[in-house]
Design a protein around this motif. Structure first.
Motif, short mmCIF file in Angstrom:
data_model
loop_
_atom_site.label_atom_id
_atom_site.label_comp_id
_atom_site.label_asym_id
_atom_site.label_seq_id
_atom_site.Cartn_x
_atom_site.Cartn_y
_atom_site.Cartn_z
N ILE A 5 6.59 7.59 -3.85
CA ILE A 5 6.07 6.97 -2.65
C ILE A 5 5.71 8.05 -1.64
O ILE A 5 6.54 8.90 -1.29
CB ILE A 5 7.10 6.00 -2.04
N ILE A 6 4.47 8.02 -1.20
CA ILE A 6 3.98 8.94 -0.17
C ILE A 6 3.85 8.13 1.12
O ILE A 6 3.30 7.03 1.11
CB ILE A 6 2.63 9.54 -0.57
N HIS A 7 4.39 8.66 2.23
CA HIS A 7 4.37 7.89 3.46
C HIS A 7 3.37 8.50 4.45
O HIS A 7 3.12 9.70 4.45
CB HIS A 7 5.76 7.82 4.09
N ASP A 8 2.81 7.62 5.26
CA ASP A 8 1.89 8.02 6.32
C ASP A 8 1.80 6.87 7.30
O ASP A 8 2.37 5.79 7.08
CB ASP A 8 0.51 8.38 5.75
N ASP A 9 1.07 7.06 8.38
CA ASP A 9 0.80 5.97 9.30
C ASP A 9 -0.04 4.91 8.59
O ASP A 9 -0.87 5.22 7.73
CB ASP A 9 0.05 6.53 10.52
N GLN A 10 0.14 3.63 8.97
CA GLN A 10 -0.55 2.54 8.27
C GLN A 10 -2.07 2.61 8.40
O GLN A 10 -2.78 2.01 7.60
CB GLN A 10 -0.06 1.18 8.77
N ASP A 11 -2.57 3.36 9.41
CA ASP A 11 -4.02 3.49 9.55
C ASP A 11 -4.59 4.59 8.65
O ASP A 11 -5.81 4.73 8.56
CB ASP A 11 -4.37 3.82 11.00
N PHE A 12 -3.72 5.35 7.97
CA PHE A 12 -4.20 6.51 7.23
C PHE A 12 -3.81 6.51 5.75
O PHE A 12 -4.27 7.37 5.00
CB PHE A 12 -3.69 7.80 7.88
N VAL B 213 -0.42 0.62 0.87
CA VAL B 213 -0.24 -0.42 1.87
C VAL B 213 -0.83 0.12 3.16
O VAL B 213 -0.45 1.20 3.63
CB VAL B 213 1.25 -0.76 2.06
N THR B 214 -1.78 -0.61 3.74
CA THR B 214 -2.52 -0.11 4.89
C THR B 214 -2.84 -1.25 5.84
O THR B 214 -2.79 -2.43 5.46
CB THR B 214 -3.82 0.58 4.44
N SER B 215 -3.20 -0.89 7.06
CA SER B 215 -3.62 -1.90 8.04
C SER B 215 -5.11 -2.17 7.96
O SER B 215 -5.61 -3.04 8.68
CB SER B 215 -3.25 -1.43 9.45
N LEU B 216 -5.83 -1.45 7.13
CA LEU B 216 -7.28 -1.60 7.05
C LEU B 216 -7.67 -2.62 5.99
O LEU B 216 -7.21 -2.56 4.84
CB LEU B 216 -7.93 -0.25 6.76
N VAL C 116 8.47 6.92 22.43
CA VAL C 116 8.75 7.66 21.20
C VAL C 116 7.81 7.16 20.12
O VAL C 116 7.94 6.02 19.64
CB VAL C 116 10.22 7.49 20.76
N ALA C 117 6.84 8.00 19.71
CA ALA C 117 5.86 7.64 18.69
C ALA C 117 6.22 8.31 17.37
O ALA C 117 7.05 9.22 17.31
CB ALA C 117 4.46 8.06 19.13
N PHE C 118 5.55 7.86 16.30
CA PHE C 118 5.81 8.40 14.96
C PHE C 118 5.29 9.83 14.84
O PHE C 118 6.01 10.73 14.43
CB PHE C 118 5.15 7.49 13.91
N ASN C 119 4.02 10.03 15.17
CA ASN C 119 3.42 11.37 15.19
C ASN C 119 2.17 11.31 16.05
O ASN C 119 1.88 10.29 16.68
CB ASN C 119 3.14 11.90 13.77
N ARG C 120 1.42 12.40 16.08
CA ARG C 120 0.26 12.46 16.96
C ARG C 120 -0.88 11.55 16.52
O ARG C 120 -1.79 11.27 17.30
CB ARG C 120 -0.24 13.91 17.09
#
Length: 306
Positions: A131-138, A152-155, A200-204
């Protein structure tokens, strides 16, 4: 005539990119670094073009991306075959195959809440999942580049050669520790005080905090003070420690809200992010089982699509 590529050379190419270099690829494949270089040169000679950009990190060229995707498709075929063979011969040993990993990209908030229980039965059944994780937009970028077999994405925009399935909507809540909420917000977030407190955000790359504030208070654009913690659980711990406000899945914040160690600073907000499952459009038992597992779990834990 379609070219036939050496499976070991294809796995070698994929390992170099996945591991970030020749030395680690050699360790993973249990061969010498010289053998890794020889296999890559032979594959590049067969294709007639360079397959890797020797940068830091190493990146595949467009031709390299196509061959890595082909290597991952072969992994799926092997995983399907081994599953079918176990059904026919239950005594067949489950050999760990690191080079046969099935890679998917899942957004960090889903990993922290509902996705891991969904795929656990597959892992217990011997599917070598990565499993590779990232922001849901990416996360969809990993699929578009052929580095994963599903995401799994928001797009909602389908990618060429992939199938798409709506999963549901993940509800979010803005939280802070009671002491911070009382001292800095007089108990709740408003359109007049949000700019005075850190989020507090996840990343930039994470726009979720800003999107939440914009939707909740009907604002076209906002600028927030932000600090960053790259995990959903870490964002909750930061809020518990009094760092500021964070917007996280209600599923993740739920235990702390019930215990009273965090409070909802924007009660009544109905912010939710739609999530979709994209995967290669292949006839694969592993992908089908993975799709069903994620769909069934999402039906339990996520809100239905509007």
């Amino acid at each position: 005539m379609t070219a036939t590529f050496d499976p070991d050379a294809l796995e070698c190419l994929a390992a170099i990119v996945e591991e970030g270099g020749f030395e680690r690829a050699a360790q993973r494949l249990s061969v010498t670094q010289s053998a890794v270089s020889q296999r890559l040169r032979a594959l590049e000679a067969q294709v007639g073009t360079v397959l890797l950009v020797r940068s830091r990190p190493i990146k595949p060229t467009p031709a390299g991306q196509l061959l890595i995707k082909h290597a991952k498709m072969m992994r799926l075929l092997r995983a399907d075959l081994e599953h079918d063979l176990r059904d026919l011969a239950p005594t067949l040993a489950r050999r760990p195959r690191d080079e046969g990993r099935i890679s998917v990209a899942i957004n960090a908030d889903s990993i922290a809440s509902w996705a891991l229980p969904a795929v656990t039965p597959l892992v217990r059944d011997g599917v070598p999942l990565e499993i590779i994780h990232d922001d849901q937009d990416f996360t969809h970028e990993w699929l578009r580049e052929g580095q994963v077999m599903g995401c799994v994405t928001s797009l909602a925009q389908p990618l060429r050669g992939c199938r798409l399935e709506p999963l549901g909507r993940m509800a979010y809540v803005a939280v802070a520790c009671p002491a911070f909420a009382a001292a800095a917000l007089e108990g709740r977030l408003t359109r007049h005080n949000f700019h005075r407190v850190p989020f507090v955000a996840f990343n930039r790359k994470d726009d979720l905090q800003r999107d939440f504030v914009c939707q909740t208070f009907g604002l076209p654009q906002v600028v927030l003070q932000q600090c960053y913690v790259p995990s959903s659980e870490g964002q909750v711990r930061a809020a518990l420690a009094g760092w500021g406000v964070t917007v996280v899945p209600r599923l993740v914040a739920g235990p702390a809200l019930q215990a009273g160690t965090l409070v909802d600073v924007a009660p009544g907000s109905a912010y939710a992010v739609p999530l979709y499952w994209h995967c290669w459009n292949l006839d694969s038992d592993v992908l089908t089982r993975l799709t069903h597992a994620l769909r069934d779990a999402a039906a339990t834990w996520l809100e239905p699509m509007a």
